[in-house]
Design an enzyme around this catalytic site. Structure first.
Site, PDB file in Angstrom:
ATOM      1  N   ILE A   1       0.835  -1.202   0.000  1.00 33.31           N
ATOM      2  CA  ILE A   1       0.000   0.000   0.000  1.00 33.31           C
ATOM      3  C   ILE A   1       0.875   1.259   0.000  1.00 33.31           C
ATOM      4  CG2 ILE A   1      -1.913   1.193   1.152  1.00 33.31           C
ATOM      5  CD1 ILE A   1      -2.653  -1.557   2.407  1.00 33.31           C
TER       6      ILE A   1
ATOM      7  N   TYR B   1      -2.527  -9.295  16.249  1.00 34.99           N
ATOM      8  CA  TYR B   1      -2.386  -8.285  15.192  1.00 34.99           C
ATOM      9  C   TYR B   1      -3.411  -7.163  15.414  1.00 34.99           C
ATOM     10  CZ  TYR B   1      -3.094  -6.081  10.619  1.00 34.99           C
ATOM     11  OH  TYR B   1      -3.268  -5.164   9.609  1.00 34.99           O
TER      12      TYR B   1
HETATM   13  N1  LIG Z   1      -3.117  -5.138   2.845  1.00 32.36           N
HETATM   14  C1  LIG Z   1      -4.302  -4.977   3.450  1.00 32.36           C
HETATM   15  O1  LIG Z   1      -5.353  -5.378   2.923  1.00 32.36           O
HETATM   16  C2  LIG Z   1      -4.379  -4.285   4.795  1.00 32.36           C
HETATM   17  C3  LIG Z   1      -5.609  -4.260   5.476  1.00 32.36           C
HETATM   18  C4  LIG Z   1      -5.694  -3.591   6.694  1.00 32.36           C
HETATM   19  C5  LIG Z   1      -4.581  -2.942   7.210  1.00 32.36           C
HETATM   20  N2  LIG Z   1      -3.396  -3.008   6.552  1.00 32.36           N
HETATM   21  C6  LIG Z   1      -2.227  -2.311   7.130  1.00 32.36           C
HETATM   22  O2  LIG Z   1      -1.660  -1.484   6.132  1.00 32.36           O
HETATM   23  C7  LIG Z   1      -0.244  -1.400   6.278  1.00 32.36           C
HETATM   24  C8  LIG Z   1       0.418  -1.731   4.967  1.00 32.36           C
HETATM   25  O3  LIG Z   1       0.012  -3.029   4.539  1.00 32.36           O
HETATM   26  P1  LIG Z   1       0.712  -3.728   3.293  1.00 32.36           P
HETATM   27  O4  LIG Z   1      -0.194  -4.780   2.813  1.00 32.36           O
HETATM   28  O5  LIG Z   1       1.196  -2.693   2.379  1.00 32.36           O
HETATM   29  O6  LIG Z   1       1.951  -4.426   4.038  1.00 32.36           O
HETATM   30  P2  LIG Z   1       3.451  -4.654   3.552  1.00 32.36           P
HETATM   31  O7  LIG Z   1       4.050  -5.689   4.426  1.00 32.36           O
HETATM   32  O8  LIG Z   1       3.473  -4.852   2.075  1.00 32.36           O
HETATM   33  O9  LIG Z   1       4.130  -3.229   3.862  1.00 32.36           O
HETATM   34  C9  LIG Z   1       4.658  -2.879   5.128  1.00 32.36           C
HETATM   35  C10 LIG Z   1       6.035  -2.276   4.908  1.00 32.36           C
HETATM   36  O10 LIG Z   1       6.579  -1.866   6.156  1.00 32.36           O
HETATM   37  C11 LIG Z   1       7.930  -2.265   6.248  1.00 32.36           C
HETATM   38  N3  LIG Z   1       8.242  -2.408   7.677  1.00 32.36           N
HETATM   39  C12 LIG Z   1       7.664  -3.268   8.566  1.00 32.36           C
HETATM   40  N4  LIG Z   1       8.216  -3.109   9.768  1.00 32.36           N
HETATM   41  C13 LIG Z   1       9.154  -2.122   9.655  1.00 32.36           C
HETATM   42  C14 LIG Z   1      10.050  -1.530  10.565  1.00 32.36           C
HETATM   43  N5  LIG Z   1      10.132  -1.916  11.852  1.00 32.36           N
HETATM   44  N6  LIG Z   1      10.868  -0.555  10.112  1.00 32.36           N
HETATM   45  C15 LIG Z   1      10.816  -0.138   8.799  1.00 32.36           C
HETATM   46  N7  LIG Z   1       9.990  -0.677   7.904  1.00 32.36           N
HETATM   47  C16 LIG Z   1       9.164  -1.677   8.327  1.00 32.36           C
HETATM   48  C17 LIG Z   1       8.001  -3.548   5.452  1.00 32.36           C
HETATM   49  O11 LIG Z   1       9.312  -3.867   4.988  1.00 32.36           O
HETATM   50  C18 LIG Z   1       7.035  -3.257   4.306  1.00 32.36           C
HETATM   51  O12 LIG Z   1       7.695  -2.656   3.215  1.00 32.36           O
HETATM   52  C19 LIG Z   1       0.105  -2.323   7.437  1.00 32.36           C
HETATM   53  O13 LIG Z   1       0.259  -1.530   8.586  1.00 32.36           O
HETATM   54  C20 LIG Z   1      -1.102  -3.232   7.564  1.00 32.36           C
HETATM   55  O14 LIG Z   1      -1.274  -3.665   8.877  1.00 32.36           O
HETATM   56  C21 LIG Z   1      -3.264  -3.663   5.354  1.00 32.36           C
END
Ligand SMILES: NC(=O)c1ccc[n+]([C@@H]2O[C@H](COP(=O)([O-])OP(=O)(O)OC[C@H]3O[C@@H](n4cnc5c(N)ncnc54)[C@H](O)[C@@H]3O)[C@@H](O)[C@H]2O)c1
Length: 323
Positions: free
Chosen positions: A12, A141
């Site tokens: 995202i 989570y």
């Molecule tokens: N994908 C969905 O449908 C969905 C739904 C609800 C909520 N979310 C939330 O949206 C956010 C993004 O989701 P996504 O699907 O893009 O996930 P993703 O795992 O693709 O992206 C998360 C990014 O954060 C980075 N990251 C994680 N921990 C880190 C840290 N300690 N330091 C630096 N970078 C760090 C990861 O390397 C990754 O690039 C998340 O917080 C997730 O909980 C996603």
């Protein structure tokens, strides 16, 4: 505006970064690449490799970029893993997130858009799920995201941090250049499209006896471009707030698979499995609040448009970001 996108190499965050840049904002991406991909970082953005666990690095990133706002996508986000290893979730999503908040306070950056989730609600009493429903997460989570939301409220009250927490339901689809590729893929649409690409033999349906029209679970899929647009609107919000966000329409697992068959023109074999623990039959967002307060309106209401965009991206990059 100058914006730091934390977790901007992920699904995202990468597309929000692209949209921000397209709209003329200046963007720096902060990511540790534990989940994200280097090729997912738009070349127009400045890249800072770092981990939120390291308070000094994040503070330095804020100081050196001189940003006015932060979008915080970085988290551990696998529900199943959180049931095996809760510590990882509380540490990364709460403790490491606190490093970001404290660094923001120390550097005087007081605007934040935070990625929350419908998992904060747990199994809902009714759908669609609006912001007034009780918050009773049933996994670490969801608990970690709810805890962070509560922390945000206090940081606003005590430090004047202005935040918007967006509780997404199911993000899906792609832009032309960036798409969904998690290292462990638990999301339905990319998994079904992998079957269409011949990379997996079949897709598994968990539970076919739910109290839904076709017996499979119903979820609310929102196009990633509509979701990204909501983040940009949230940057201009006048006050701190929590918003649920989805399209308000629900699609069952079987409907998603049928639409994938129609969009791809490929055979998609399914294997029916028993229900998984903790899967509510219906999760659908009520988004009236974000529509009326921030003027958000989704452009992609139809599931086939969402899946078409994802399919285009998967066909263009069949091996994803290959890292
Ligand atoms: N994908 C969905 O449908 C969905 C739904 C609800 C909520 N979310 C939330 O949206 C956010 C993004 O989701 P996504 O699907 O893009 O996930 P993703 O795992 O693709 O992206 C998360 C990014 O954060 C980075 N990251 C994680 N921990 C880190 C840290 N300690 N330091 C630096 N970078 C760090 C990861 O390397 C990754 O690039 C998340 O917080 C997730 O909980 C996603």
């Amino acid at each position: 505006m100058k914006i730091l996108v934390v977790g901007g190499a992920g699904y995202i965050g990468s597309i929000c970064t692209e949209l921000l840049l397209d709209e003329g904002h200046e963007v720096a991406v902060f990511d540790n690449f534990v989940e994200g991909h280097r090729a997912a970082v738009d070349r127009r953005a400045r890249l800072i490799e770092g981990d939120l666990a390291d308070r000094e690095t994040i503070e330095l990133a804020l100081r050196s970029t001189g940003v006015e706002a932060v979008m915080h996508f970085a988290a551990s986000a696998l529900v199943g893993e959180s049931m095996q290893n809760p510590s990882k979730y509380f540490r990364n999503n709460i403790a490491n997130g606190l490093n970001l908040l404290d660094a923001m306070i120390a550097t005087g950056v007081n605007r934040l858009v935070f990625s929350s989730t419908c998992a904060i609600f747990g199994p809902p009493e009714r759908v669609p799920i609006d912001e007034t429903l009780p918050q009773r997460p049933i996994n670490p989570y969801g608990e970690s995201k709810l805890a962070f939301e509560r922390i945000l409220r206090w940081y606003d009250e005590i430090h004047g941090l202005r935040f918007v927490a967006l509780r997404y339901f199911n993000a899906a689809g792609a832009s032309e250049r960036f798409g969904e590729q998690h290292r462990v893929e638990t999301h339905l649409i990319p998994n079904v499209l992998k079957v269409a690409l011949g990379q997996k033999p079949h897709v598994e349906i968990y539970g076919t006896d739910y109290d839904t029209p076709d017996g499979t679970c119903i979820r609310d899929y929102i196009h990633i471009l509509d979701l990204s647009q909501a983040h940009i609107l949230a940057l201009g919000a006048a006050k701190s707030e929590f918003y649920n966000i989805g399209t308000g329409g629900g699609s069952s697992v079987r409907e998603v698979i049928d639409v994938c068959r129609a969009v791809t023109g490929r055979d998609i074999p399914v294997v029916e499995k028993p229900r998984r623990a903790g899967d509510p039959p219906r999760l659908i967002a009520a988004s009236a609040k974000i529509k009326s307060e921030l003027g958000w309106e989704p452009k992609f209401q139809r599931l086939d448009a969402i899946i078409e965009s994802a399919w285009k991206w998967h066909q263009r990059f069949p091996n994803g970001y290959s890292d």
